[in-house]
Motif scaffolding. Structure first.
Motif: not given
Length: 815
Positions: A517, A520, A525-526, A547-548, A550-551, A553, A704
């Protein structure tokens, strides 16, 4: 005592020119007449190594001394941030020497040679010169963009127009607070003395001037016309040996293969970094030995002749040669500057050689010159050119080598490879392989990580721990040149691993979430996750999974090699820069100990960007645990057991530690590693990942919240761990911080890979140290409890290890 005639007398008497200033001015300068419609006279430096052959130590010493004065002016902090800029062609070598004196500052010189494919970072005109256009062609555009002082170096400071034009141009692009102008001689007239201060006020920056001597040239009315008339009168009677007295020319010169280091720039045309200087220093003795061996027997007087802007490399060769041969060594270079030659003791340019340009100049063919070489009694001349100038014109009957052969019995030719900046994104990177992926390399799924490594699985690299330790500590080998024998855990130890994983998986999951977190929110952001193989790889995979989860990504993830003392894999960085934005790259590791790898990465990235011209990489590492307080991006600063530290390859995709050895890793190779396929039966790599990732839903809110708390916290590194390691090193009389390994993870590595001396455990440490105590018991290593230890534990490698060494209690160290 013999009277020495000043080499400016002839011009002074005939033109009415008066040189006024410091007493040493006449020792530094002579006078000659220019064949130039813009200015009648030429100040000829006796210590620059351009027109007058001089001892290379004298030439280098004057530039280095000026650099030391700049260092005193700027102070240590200012000197560390300084960049030095020299002027073509006469001051390219002087600027290099000043940069050395400043303290190994990065160096760039202007050039009159355009280089295809290299973007211009600036340019300016030199109004009085015979060739006016200067280009700035740094390989790394960021070289001129820093906020530190810019040091501008020229042989003389007269009107100040050239320097002010340069500063004005660069200040508009890259404004900074401070400039320092450096010259061998400050020859400003009374009318020009105030211009520098006025200019500094105009641009709002401080501008200082450092010079070896000060004075001025008083010129009478009509001096330009008188000078042109004198040149016309004497051009037909220039002093040189007659054709009858010349030796017959024999085609070709004896070549000396220097063995110039691959990829080392030939000078500062595209930038020359402190790292380049270190490489040159290391290579000089061997290169000069080859030159010395090629000199004719009985040579008493030797000239090392550089080539136009190529001044520093031949100067360093000449200076080293001066130390190893009995002959008198002198140094000078060829030049574009057209000057009248006149054989008179009171004139600075006694003879000249004229020959065609031999480097395919952009301004077309023309004459080039070598002054005060003919008739100087040299038994040998070593001509040093770059490969761009090693052309048919150089070897032609009227070329430089032929001209030299008419005036000396021995001509040697040494060619330095012309450095052309690589274009990594299109050229060099295209020669690099694609990342290795599982199942062909590693037990991880192919989308979990791409390994920027080469597969050395078929090479025997393992050595017994005792032999490796002895070789490493004696300096006989680097730790990255071999591998330890893979530790095979006993059933008791495997059970301990699974127990530890069961109790710590949720704690690890929360730290993974928090650090991801943070990345990010603060970094990108990426992000492109780049793990430091191999301890960082499981953490990088877990961050990718978070990341995958939670978001949503799908983050790229690679593993690269970094080696203490040798830096990060430069080819891996080139590959990354060609395929991703370097600004998105986030380096990942498992934990910090004392912060050695953190420092190594910072220095390696700085060196890489300076050498490659590829910018944007952020060297700060993101780690799961930062007990050493070495980074800003972390999941926790607690020193607790991360079960992946308990094992070697069997928790890291069956991949070995990385290997860097010159006979195995070539110019276009990644660092190497082995895939231990034979250990598949003991592999728990995926089990570890799955056990931690299974807790992601449970710890999501806590992770978080922890990240938000960290975002609002001052996370400035205190380097508490480094200070503790230094203290322990001295207290236990080890005197080498590299033998002190703090933290649970590093202590475990000591027990698995090195020859441990003892383990320090914080009093009251609980189950986090169960596996450490078990390993220590198996290896007969004492565990000593210590109050107020900043880490849960610290592993001490046996100091001054030789096989048969004893432990602190006098008992033999068992392995």
């Amino acid at each position: 005592m013999k009277n020495v005639v000043w080499t400016g007398t002839w011009v002074a008497e005939r033109l009415g020119v008066e040189l006024v200033g410091d007493e040493k001015l006449s020792d530094l300068l002579g006078l000659a007449l220019r064949r130039n419609p813009r200015r009648a006279h030429l100040l000829v430096s006796n210590v620059l190594g351009k027109h007058v052959p001089q001892s290379p130590s004298v030439v280098y010493g004057h530039g280095f001394a000026l650099g030391r004065r700049v260092r005193e002016l700027l102070g240590a902090e200012g000197a560390r941030a300084a960049v030095v800029l020299g002027y073509a062609e006469t001051a390219t070598g002087l600027g290099h020497c000043v940069a050395d004196g400043v303290g190994l500052a990065p160096y760039l010189h202007s050039t009159r040679r355009p280089v295809p494919g290299v973007d211009t970072a600036g340019g300016f005109e030199e109004s009085h010169s015979h060739a006016t256009s200067h280009l700035l062609l740094p390989e790394n555009p960021a070289l001129l963009a820093g906020a530190g002082p810019l040091v501008l170096v020229d042989d003389e400071f007269s009107t100040g127009n050239t320097v002010l034009n340069t500063i004005r141009d660069l200040h508009a692009r890259y404004p900074r607070d401070r400039y320092v102008v450096v010259a061998l001689v400050d020859m400003r007239s009374a009318a020009d003395l105030g211009r520098l201060a006025e200019f500094a006020t105009e641009i709002g920056a401080r501008v200082d001037l450092v010079a070896a001597a000060r004075g001025t040239v008083n010129l009478p009315e009509g001096v330009l016309e008188k000078g042109q008339a004198l040149v016309a009168e004497h051009e037909t009677t220039e002093s040189t040996e007659t054709a009858d007295s010349r030796r017959p020319w024999h085609p070709g010169a004896a070549r000396v293969e220097l063995g110039w280091p691959r990829g080392l720039p030939d000078g500062g045309r595209h930038g020359f970094t402190p790292g380049h200087r270190i490489r040159l220093d290391a290579a000089l003795p061997a290169m000069v030995a080859r030159v010395a061996d090629a000199l004719p027997d009985g040579a008493r007087r030797v000239l090392v002749l550089g080539f136009e802007e190529l001044m520093y490399a031949p100067l360093r060769l000449a200076r080293e040669l001066e130390q190893v041969v009995s002959a008198e060594v002198r140094y000078s270079t060829t030049t574009r500057s057209p000057v009248l030659a006149l054989d008179d003791p009171g004139y600075a340019i006694r003879t000249r050689l004229v020959f065609p340009a031999h480097d395919d100049p952009d301004d077309g063919p023309g004459e080039r010159y070598a002054y005060n070489v003919a008739g100087a009694g040299f038994d040998a001349v070593v001509a040093v050119v770059d490969s761009a100038a090693d052309t048919p014109a150089l070897h032609a009957p009227d070329g430089l080598l032929a001209q030299l052969a008419e005036h000396t019995p021995s001509v040697l030719l040494a060619v330095v490879p012309s450095y052309v900046p690589a274009r990594p994104s299109t050229e060099r990177s295209s020669m690099l392989p694609e990342p290795l992926r599982g199942p062909a390399f590693s037990s991880y799924a192919p989308d979990e990580v791409g390994w920027l490594l080469q597969d050395l699985s078929d090479v025997t690299l393992e050595a017994p721990t005792e032999e490796r330790e002895e070789a490493i500590q004696s300096g006989g080998a680097h730790y990255a040149e071999s591998l330890p024998v893979e530790y095979q855990p006993s059933p008791q130890y495997q059970e301990l691993f699974h127990t530890a994983l069961g109790t710590s998986a949720a704690r690890i999951a929360q730290a993974v979430g928090a650090v991801t977190e943070l990345v990010l929110a603060e970094r990108s952001p990426h992000p492109v996750l780049v793990s430091l193989a191999r301890a960082g790889t499981p953490v990088g995979v877990l961050m990718r999974r978070w990341a995958k989860h939670r978001h949503g990504l799908d983050l790229p993830h690679y593993a690269v090699s970094i080696v203490r003392g040798r830096g990060i894999d430069a080819n891996a960085l080139r590959w990354l820069a060609a395929h991703h934005d370097p600004a998105d790259v986030v380096f990942v590791d498992g934990w910090t100990g004392k912060g050695a790898i953190t420092r190594e990465l910072t220095e390696a990235i700085r060196e890489f960007e300076s050498a490659e011209g590829i910018t944007g990489f952020d060297p700060e590492i993101a780690v799961l645990a930062d007990p050493g307080s070495c980074v800003r991006t972390y999941g926790t600063r607690e020193d607790f057991l991360i079960p992946s530290a308990c094992l070697n390859s069997t928790v890291s995709g069956l991949i070995s530690r990385t290997v860097l050895r010159s006979d195995l890793v070539g110019e276009y190779d990644f660092h190497g590693a082995k895939f231990y396929r034979e250990l598949a039966g003991s592999d728990v790599s995926v089990d570890f990942l799955d056990a931690v990732a299974a807790h992601f839903p449970d710890v999501a809110d806590a992770a978080v919240a922890q990240a938000k708390e960290l975002l609002a916290t001052d996370r400035t590194p205190t380097w508490e761990g480094w200070a503790a390691v230094e203290r322990i090193s001295e207290e236990y009389e080890i005197h080498d911080v590299n033998l002190v390994k703090p933290g649970v993870g590093e202590t475990t590595r000591v027990l698995l890979r090195r020859v441990p001396w003892k383990i320090l455990a914080r009093a009251g440490a609980g189950t986090d140290l169960d596996h450490v105590r078990l390993l220590a018991q198996q290896r007969g290593v004492p565990v000593e409890e210590v109050d107020e230890l900043p880490y849960t534990c610290v592993g001490l490698i046996h100091p001054k290890y030789t096989r048969g060494a004893t432990g602190a209690d006098g008992k033999a160290v068992t392995v």
